[in-house]
Design an enzyme around this catalytic site. Structure first.
Site, PDB file in Angstrom:
ATOM      1  N   LYS A  52     -35.096  25.387 -10.812  1.00 62.76           N
ATOM      2  CA  LYS A  52     -34.561  26.889 -10.297  1.00 62.76           C
ATOM      3  C   LYS A  52     -35.285  28.103 -11.020  1.00 62.76           C
ATOM      4  O   LYS A  52     -34.551  29.018 -11.505  1.00 62.76           O
ATOM      5  CB  LYS A  52     -33.206  27.110 -10.117  1.00 62.76           C
ATOM      6  CG  LYS A  52     -32.461  25.936  -9.274  1.00 62.76           C
ATOM      7  CD  LYS A  52     -33.411  25.431  -8.018  1.00 62.76           C
ATOM      8  CE  LYS A  52     -33.368  26.236  -6.982  1.00 62.76           C
ATOM      9  NZ  LYS A  52     -34.115  25.762  -6.042  1.00 62.76           N
ATOM     10  N   HIS A 107     -40.537  19.160 -13.581  1.00 59.76           N
ATOM     11  CA  HIS A 107     -39.493  19.511 -14.395  1.00 59.76           C
ATOM     12  C   HIS A 107     -39.247  18.421 -15.387  1.00 59.76           C
ATOM     13  O   HIS A 107     -38.014  18.421 -15.864  1.00 59.76           O
ATOM     14  CB  HIS A 107     -38.181  19.260 -13.288  1.00 59.76           C
ATOM     15  CG  HIS A 107     -38.196  20.333 -12.164  1.00 59.76           C
ATOM     16  ND1 HIS A 107     -38.333  21.572 -12.281  1.00 59.76           N
ATOM     17  CD2 HIS A 107     -37.722  20.138 -10.840  1.00 59.76           C
ATOM     18  CE1 HIS A 107     -38.301  22.311 -11.259  1.00 59.76           C
ATOM     19  NE2 HIS A 107     -37.803  21.395 -10.166  1.00 59.76           N
ATOM     20  N   SER A 137     -28.485  29.749  -9.187  1.00 55.66           N
ATOM     21  CA  SER A 137     -29.634  29.512  -8.101  1.00 55.66           C
ATOM     22  C   SER A 137     -29.326  27.913  -8.033  1.00 55.66           C
ATOM     23  O   SER A 137     -29.445  27.473  -6.979  1.00 55.66           O
ATOM     24  CB  SER A 137     -30.807  29.629  -8.650  1.00 55.66           C
ATOM     25  OG  SER A 137     -31.871  29.460  -7.681  1.00 55.66           O
ATOM     26  N   TYR A 192     -39.616  34.174 -15.914  1.00 50.93           N
ATOM     27  CA  TYR A 192     -39.154  34.742 -14.519  1.00 50.93           C
ATOM     28  C   TYR A 192     -38.921  36.448 -14.462  1.00 50.93           C
ATOM     29  O   TYR A 192     -39.492  36.839 -13.637  1.00 50.93           O
ATOM     30  CB  TYR A 192     -38.113  33.992 -14.191  1.00 50.93           C
ATOM     31  CG  TYR A 192     -37.763  34.307 -12.617  1.00 50.93           C
ATOM     32  CD1 TYR A 192     -37.936  33.585 -11.681  1.00 50.93           C
ATOM     33  CD2 TYR A 192     -36.547  35.322 -12.489  1.00 50.93           C
ATOM     34  CE1 TYR A 192     -37.516  33.677 -10.234  1.00 50.93           C
ATOM     35  CE2 TYR A 192     -35.999  35.551 -11.036  1.00 50.93           C
ATOM     36  CZ  TYR A 192     -36.465  34.758 -10.263  1.00 50.93           C
ATOM     37  OH  TYR A 192     -36.054  35.026  -8.858  1.00 50.93           O
ATOM     38  N   ASN A 230     -42.850  38.792   0.754  1.00 50.03           N
ATOM     39  CA  ASN A 230     -43.944  38.069   1.267  1.00 50.03           C
ATOM     40  C   ASN A 230     -43.883  36.682   1.305  1.00 50.03           C
ATOM     41  O   ASN A 230     -44.083  36.269   2.646  1.00 50.03           O
ATOM     42  CB  ASN A 230     -45.313  38.632   0.971  1.00 50.03           C
ATOM     43  CG  ASN A 230     -45.838  39.998   1.343  1.00 50.03           C
ATOM     44  OD1 ASN A 230     -45.087  40.671   2.486  1.00 50.03           O
ATOM     45  ND2 ASN A 230     -46.276  40.932   0.464  1.00 50.03           N
ATOM     46  N   ARG A 256     -33.772  32.533  -1.680  1.00 44.67           N
ATOM     47  CA  ARG A 256     -32.168  33.106  -1.720  1.00 44.67           C
ATOM     48  C   ARG A 256     -32.337  34.393  -2.134  1.00 44.67           C
ATOM     49  O   ARG A 256     -32.081  35.317  -1.077  1.00 44.67           O
ATOM     50  CB  ARG A 256     -31.266  32.029  -2.564  1.00 44.67           C
ATOM     51  CG  ARG A 256     -30.102  32.155  -2.207  1.00 44.67           C
ATOM     52  CD  ARG A 256     -29.259  31.432  -3.165  1.00 44.67           C
ATOM     53  NE  ARG A 256     -29.402  32.027  -4.563  1.00 44.67           N
ATOM     54  CZ  ARG A 256     -28.779  32.715  -5.471  1.00 44.67           C
ATOM     55  NH1 ARG A 256     -27.606  33.301  -4.717  1.00 44.67           N
ATOM     56  NH2 ARG A 256     -29.024  33.250  -6.393  1.00 44.67           N
TER      57      ARG A 256
HETATM   58  S1  PPS Z   1     -36.987  24.260  -7.652  1.00 46.30           S
HETATM   59  O1  PPS Z   1     -36.105  23.698  -6.719  1.00 46.30           O
HETATM   60  O2  PPS Z   1     -36.481  23.994  -8.938  1.00 46.30           O
HETATM   61  O3  PPS Z   1     -38.238  24.104  -7.630  1.00 46.30           O
HETATM   62  O4  PPS Z   1     -36.801  25.843  -7.604  1.00 46.30           O
HETATM   63  P1  PPS Z   1     -37.594  27.011  -8.195  1.00 46.30           P
HETATM   64  O5  PPS Z   1     -38.804  27.198  -7.323  1.00 46.30           O
HETATM   65  O6  PPS Z   1     -38.090  26.674  -9.486  1.00 46.30           O
HETATM   66  O7  PPS Z   1     -36.728  28.285  -8.266  1.00 46.30           O
HETATM   67  C1  PPS Z   1     -36.188  28.747  -6.858  1.00 46.30           C
HETATM   68  C2  PPS Z   1     -35.954  30.340  -7.384  1.00 46.30           C
HETATM   69  O8  PPS Z   1     -36.922  31.028  -7.506  1.00 46.30           O
HETATM   70  C3  PPS Z   1     -36.862  32.211  -6.506  1.00 46.30           C
HETATM   71  N1  PPS Z   1     -37.953  32.748  -6.181  1.00 46.30           N
HETATM   72  C4  PPS Z   1     -38.442  33.673  -6.402  1.00 46.30           C
HETATM   73  N2  PPS Z   1     -38.016  34.925  -6.956  1.00 46.30           N
HETATM   74  C5  PPS Z   1     -38.753  36.347  -7.081  1.00 46.30           C
HETATM   75  N3  PPS Z   1     -40.069  36.329  -6.513  1.00 46.30           N
HETATM   76  C6  PPS Z   1     -40.514  35.158  -5.895  1.00 46.30           C
HETATM   77  N4  PPS Z   1     -41.775  35.126  -5.127  1.00 46.30           N
HETATM   78  C7  PPS Z   1     -39.752  33.919  -5.791  1.00 46.30           C
HETATM   79  N5  PPS Z   1     -40.105  32.775  -5.099  1.00 46.30           N
HETATM   80  C8  PPS Z   1     -38.965  32.014  -5.493  1.00 46.30           C
HETATM   81  C9  PPS Z   1     -36.087  31.856  -5.421  1.00 46.30           C
HETATM   82  O9  PPS Z   1     -35.496  32.528  -4.422  1.00 46.30           O
HETATM   83  C10 PPS Z   1     -34.968  30.842  -6.166  1.00 46.30           C
HETATM   84  O10 PPS Z   1     -33.999  31.621  -7.088  1.00 46.30           O
HETATM   85  P2  PPS Z   1     -32.590  32.461  -6.296  1.00 46.30           P
HETATM   86  O11 PPS Z   1     -31.919  32.981  -7.625  1.00 46.30           O
HETATM   87  O12 PPS Z   1     -31.797  31.024  -5.837  1.00 46.30           O
HETATM   88  O13 PPS Z   1     -32.942  33.242  -5.368  1.00 46.30           O
END
Ligand code: PPS
Length: 302
Positions: A52, A107, A137, A192, A230, A256
């Site tokens: 996450k 991971h 998350s 991030y 996007n 999310r």
């Molecule tokens: S996983 O299951 O571990 O592979 O998840 P991971 O991809 O590492 O993390 C998911 C969170 O990243 C957010 N996310 C983004 N945030 C901002 N911009 C972009 N483009 C983006 N893409 C993915 C995603 O919404 C999850 O965070 P939360 O806080 O749940 O929204």
């Protein structure tokens, strides 16, 4: 083997292996152990994240950089197929046979990774996210992911996360172990939060690290097609097309909120104080800055 087959018969569950939880039905301990001996090419790139922390985001950025910003070239495949997880069943064989550049995510803790990385072969990008937002998350993801146990409530999950009783184990250990080996590897740490605050600069930093020469327009296209808004619209980039056997799309969206500071609407005052105390003890002297609040300006820390 299709991981969903085993799910049907046996059910997913966390199984500790050498002090790290693997997920039965998705990971095979013997295959995970073989990763350590993998041959690494100089062109290989491994994105490492605690769950996450922005894995899907980095999958999208890497494949867009590789395609020089051409979004149409990325539409044929899901980002999880273009930039797969190395620890999933069957991915070792695929890795050996894949053409360069092999772009991968993981991971896993440091100890499982190819030894060749510590001989400065290949490149590693470690994405760090503030752990309070990671926890939140991850809580929501446990409701969506069929391979993870649905938490009773937020407090139940908070306790599990603090104990490291999740896939990824202890957040503190994950980042500290990787960081302690930084001088042995070609590694870039990126947060991030810096990606949220200035995606353009972050993408430039990543492509410089990878030694890629993109024009200004190509870079702009990478940025445009990797914004949260996007990516939410591109099914190949947002896990909408991942099998319902693994993600129950009715229970929530993988993409999310995509912001900084959502922990503030989840943590109680007591949970926050406890988290801060553990964070201070565990992370004392750790050099990377953390941003906990979207209102804080870039490059300041707590
Ligand atoms: S996983 O299951 O571990 O592979 O998840 P991971 O991809 O590492 O993390 C998911 C969170 O990243 C957010 N996310 C983004 N945030 C901002 N911009 C972009 N483009 C983006 N893409 C993915 C995603 O919404 C999850 O965070 P939360 O806080 O749940 O929204």
């Amino acid at each position: 083997m299709d991981p969903t087959e085993e799910h049907a018969s046996d059910g997913f569950k966390l199984v500790p292996h050498r002090g790290f939880n693997l997920i039965n039905g998705i990971h095979d301990p013997a295959e995970v152990d073989r990763i350590h001996g993998w041959d690494v090419r100089d062109s290989d790139v491994f994105v490492i994240t605690y769950p996450k922390s922005g894995t899907i985001w980095m999958q999208q950025i890497l494949r867009l950089i590789e395609a020089k910003g051409d979004i149409d070239a990325t539409r044929e495949e899901l980002n999880s197929d273009s930039v797969p997880w190395i620890e999933l069943i069957g991915k070792g064989k695929e890795f050996e046979e894949a053409p360069s550049p092999r772009l991968r995510v993981s991971h896993l803790q440091y100890k499982f990774m190819p030894l060749a990385l510590s001989q400065k072969k290949g490149k590693v990008i470690y994405v760090v996210r503030n752990p309070k937002d990671v926890l939140v998350s991850y809580f929501h993801f446990h409701k969506v992911a069929t391979m993870l146990e649905t938490p009773k409530d937020f407090n139940d999950f908070f306790e599990k996360f603090m104990r490291g009783d999740v896939y990824g184990n202890c957040w503190f250990e994950h980042i500290k172990m990787w960081h302690s080996h930084k001088d042995d590897m070609n590694i870039l740490f990126i947060t991030y939060e810096e990606m949220i605050q200035d995606l353009q600069t972050a993408v430039e930093k990543i492509s410089r690290f990878l030694g890629k020469q993109l024009t200004r327009d190509q870079l702009a296209s990478v940025v445009e097609h990797s914004t949260f808004r996007n990516m939410k619209r591109i099914p190949q980039a947002n896990y909408e097309l991942i099998s319902g056997e693994l993600l129950d799309h009715q229970k929530g969206s993988f993409m999310r909120k995509g912001t900084i500071g959502d922990w503030m609407s989840h943590f109680t005052v007591a949970q926050n104080e406890r988290f801060d105390k553990v964070f201070q003890e565990e992370m004392e002297g750790f050099p990377l800055p953390f941003i906990w609040d979207i209102r804080v300006k870039p490059s300041s820390s707590k």
